[in-house]
Motif scaffolding. Structure first.
Motif: not given
Length: 220
Positions: A198-211, A213-218
């Motif tokens: 989750f920390e790797a997906i959260d690129t902006n480091g705000n503690g939340e995963i946006s759509r 960020e999730l699409r980019s990770a997938l």
């Protein structure tokens, strides 16, 4: 271990026959002895079946208690052997023609201890009691035998059985505790791995995963 067994087999069946070493030689005998160590592979069963491991652990814990119970029995038998030898073995003439039987049972401390050990296994004690009742009152002989058998044979057997059961229960409790610790460690490792993902997906480091960020990770 398996490689060692294979090496021993090759030496015995190929190398040593070519070198002229016979099966009856010292080296051949030692090799056959080494081959017998393969029975140690049965130890693997204790790892394959957890209950066997529990039983083995319980046996190891109960051995010490059983040994101490054995020491107590030997001490009690030794004291009684002295009394029986002094009181019966040294007065075997009271039994007339059957004096030889009394000598065989109570002629010395060692023979008295052997007789006591036989009584613990419920062997020959009825014959001894009948013989002693020909001189001493049966009302004294039979209760004495029953008291000894209850105190040394039945009570000690119950004590040993209880100790083994308690050790088995403790071993099972220890095994359950170890399994719980392994499960807890597995969950901790899983949570840590998920946190890293989750920390790797959260690129902006705000503690939340946006759509996004999730699409980019997938997509990656």
């Amino acid at each position: 271990f398996d490689a060692l067994l294979v090496l021993v087999m090759v030496l015995e069946m190929v190398v040593f026959p070519l070198a002229g070493t016979t099966q009856k030689s010292f080296v051949g005998s030692m090799l056959r002895l080494l081959r017998m160590t393969r029975i140690l592979r049965l130890i693997r069963l204790f790892h394959m079946f957890s209950m066997l491991g529990v039983i083995l652990a319980a046996f190891g814990k109960s051995v010490r208690i059983v040994m101490w119970v054995g020491v107590v029995i030997v001490m009690v038998d030794y004291i009684l052997a002295i009394i029986l030898t002094q009181g019966l073995g040294h007065h075997a003439d009271l039994w007339g023609d059957d004096a030889g039987k009394i000598q065989n049972w109570f002629g010395s401390i060692s023979t008295s201890m052997v007789s006591l050990f036989k009584w613990q296994t419920l062997a020959e004690w009825i014959d001894v009691a009948n013989e002693l009742s020909t001189v001493f009152p049966p009302g004294l002989v039979w209760p004495s035998f029953m008291l000894y058998l209850l105190a040394v044979s039945y009570s000690m057997t119950a004590l040993i059985t209880g100790s083994v059961c308690e050790a088995l229960s403790a071993a099972r409790h220890d095994e359950a505790r170890l399994k719980e610790e392994e499960v807890a460690e597995s969950w901790q490792g899983l949570c840590k791995s998920l946190q890293e993902i989750f920390e790797a997906i959260d690129t902006n480091g705000n503690g939340e995963i946006s759509r996004e960020e999730l699409r980019s990770a997938l997509a990656d």
